[in-house]
Motif scaffolding. Structure first.
Motif, PDB file in Angstrom:
ATOM      1  N   TYR A   1      45.588  39.958  47.446  1.00 18.74           N
ATOM      2  CA  TYR A   1      43.791  39.881  48.352  1.00 18.74           C
ATOM      3  C   TYR A   1      43.078  40.651  46.145  1.00 18.74           C
ATOM      4  O   TYR A   1      41.931  39.938  46.240  1.00 18.74           O
ATOM      5  N   ALA A   2      43.629  41.472  45.493  1.00 19.98           N
ATOM      6  CA  ALA A   2      42.906  41.881  45.044  1.00 19.98           C
ATOM      7  C   ALA A   2      42.857  40.871  43.645  1.00 19.98           C
ATOM      8  O   ALA A   2      42.180  40.633  43.072  1.00 19.98           O
ATOM      9  N   LEU A   3      43.944  40.174  43.621  1.00 22.72           N
ATOM     10  CA  LEU A   3      44.606  39.182  42.852  1.00 22.72           C
ATOM     11  C   LEU A   3      43.549  38.119  42.703  1.00 22.72           C
ATOM     12  O   LEU A   3      42.887  37.461  42.032  1.00 22.72           O
ATOM     13  N   CYS A   4      43.381  37.253  43.858  1.00 21.67           N
ATOM     14  CA  CYS A   4      42.735  35.754  44.836  1.00 21.67           C
ATOM     15  C   CYS A   4      40.815  36.604  44.061  1.00 21.67           C
ATOM     16  O   CYS A   4      40.048  36.001  43.716  1.00 21.67           O
ATOM     17  N   ALA A   5      40.266  38.011  44.986  1.00 18.93           N
ATOM     18  CA  ALA A   5      39.153  38.109  44.298  1.00 18.93           C
ATOM     19  C   ALA A   5      38.699  38.132  42.674  1.00 18.93           C
ATOM     20  O   ALA A   5      37.886  37.691  42.543  1.00 18.93           O
TER      21      ALA A   5
ATOM     22  N   ALA B   1      36.316  35.371  40.968  1.00 20.50           N
ATOM     23  CA  ALA B   1      34.949  36.044  40.026  1.00 20.50           C
ATOM     24  C   ALA B   1      35.137  35.563  38.356  1.00 20.50           C
ATOM     25  O   ALA B   1      34.459  35.565  38.198  1.00 20.50           O
ATOM     26  N   HIS B   2      36.960  35.437  38.378  1.00 18.03           N
ATOM     27  CA  HIS B   2      36.602  35.162  36.753  1.00 18.03           C
ATOM     28  C   HIS B   2      36.147  33.597  36.785  1.00 18.03           C
ATOM     29  O   HIS B   2      35.243  33.028  36.156  1.00 18.03           O
ATOM     30  N   HIS B   3      36.631  33.163  37.885  1.00 18.70           N
ATOM     31  CA  HIS B   3      35.740  31.556  37.691  1.00 18.70           C
ATOM     32  C   HIS B   3      34.758  31.166  37.691  1.00 18.70           C
ATOM     33  O   HIS B   3      33.632  30.698  37.145  1.00 18.70           O
ATOM     34  N   ALA B   4      33.760  32.079  39.258  1.00 18.57           N
ATOM     35  CA  ALA B   4      32.361  32.377  38.254  1.00 18.57           C
ATOM     36  C   ALA B   4      31.855  32.731  37.234  1.00 18.57           C
ATOM     37  O   ALA B   4      30.201  31.698  37.401  1.00 18.57           O
ATOM     38  N   VAL B   5      32.643  33.356  36.494  1.00 18.06           N
ATOM     39  CA  VAL B   5      31.342  34.105  35.267  1.00 18.06           C
ATOM     40  C   VAL B   5      31.741  32.786  34.396  1.00 18.06           C
ATOM     41  O   VAL B   5      30.700  32.281  33.401  1.00 18.06           O
TER      42      VAL B   5
ATOM     43  N   VAL C   1      26.853  39.465  34.651  1.00 21.26           N
ATOM     44  CA  VAL C   1      27.593  41.225  33.799  1.00 21.26           C
ATOM     45  C   VAL C   1      27.597  41.941  35.049  1.00 21.26           C
ATOM     46  O   VAL C   1      28.608  42.200  35.320  1.00 21.26           O
ATOM     47  N   LEU C   2      27.153  41.216  36.705  1.00 23.51           N
ATOM     48  CA  LEU C   2      27.899  42.197  37.880  1.00 23.51           C
ATOM     49  C   LEU C   2      29.255  41.773  38.304  1.00 23.51           C
ATOM     50  O   LEU C   2      30.065  42.245  38.451  1.00 23.51           O
ATOM     51  N   MET C   3      29.781  40.350  37.676  1.00 24.89           N
ATOM     52  CA  MET C   3      30.925  40.255  38.154  1.00 24.89           C
ATOM     53  C   MET C   3      32.054  40.488  37.513  1.00 24.89           C
ATOM     54  O   MET C   3      32.748  40.442  37.901  1.00 24.89           O
ATOM     55  N   MET C   4      30.984  40.534  36.149  1.00 32.67           N
ATOM     56  CA  MET C   4      32.413  40.723  34.775  1.00 32.67           C
ATOM     57  C   MET C   4      32.587  42.429  35.468  1.00 32.67           C
ATOM     58  O   MET C   4      34.022  42.693  34.672  1.00 32.67           O
ATOM     59  N   ALA C   5      31.225  42.966  36.260  1.00 27.47           N
ATOM     60  CA  ALA C   5      31.940  44.602  35.924  1.00 27.47           C
ATOM     61  C   ALA C   5      32.503  44.674  37.392  1.00 27.47           C
ATOM     62  O   ALA C   5      34.044  45.213  37.263  1.00 27.47           O
ATOM     63  N   SER C   6      32.671  43.790  38.506  1.00 21.36           N
ATOM     64  CA  SER C   6      33.436  43.261  40.201  1.00 21.36           C
ATOM     65  C   SER C   6      35.018  43.427  39.486  1.00 21.36           C
ATOM     66  O   SER C   6      35.894  43.743  39.481  1.00 21.36           O
ATOM     67  N   MET C   7      34.771  42.142  38.013  1.00 23.00           N
ATOM     68  CA  MET C   7      35.759  41.706  37.193  1.00 23.00           C
ATOM     69  C   MET C   7      37.166  43.524  37.437  1.00 23.00           C
ATOM     70  O   MET C   7      38.302  42.712  37.533  1.00 23.00           O
TER      71      MET C   7
END
Length: 80
Positions: free
Chosen positions: A25-29, A33-37, A47-53
């Motif tokens: 699940y962590a790898l999928c999330a 997030a990587h694709h969204a960035v 920036v928030l997505m990168m922090a989440s990554m």
């Protein structure tokens, strides 16, 4: 006749199975997030997505370390 040793509790999922599933699940999330960035690198939310990554990658590493600890058999005492 009474049993001296009770049956182990019925557990359909072992700790190892749970850790493997949590790691997936962590790898999928992380991938989402990587694709969204990649789709919107200039977005204010990037920036928030990168922090989440970063946080999800740290979680994945911790889960893999826990999985390794579960999979390594207890060391037998050394016989001299």
């Amino acid at each position: 006749m009474l049993k001296i040793v009770p049956d182990p509790p019925h557990n359909p999922h072992s700790l190892e199975d749970t850790l493997i599933q949590a790691t997936e699940y962590a790898l999928c999330a992380l991938t989402v997030a990587h694709h969204a960035v990649q789709l919107k690198p200039k977005s204010p939310a990037a920036v928030l997505m990168m922090a989440s990554m970063h946080e999800m990658e740290s979680l994945r590493v911790l889960l893999e370390a826990a999985l390794i600890q579960v999979q390594v058999p207890a060391q037998a005492p050394t016989l001299h």
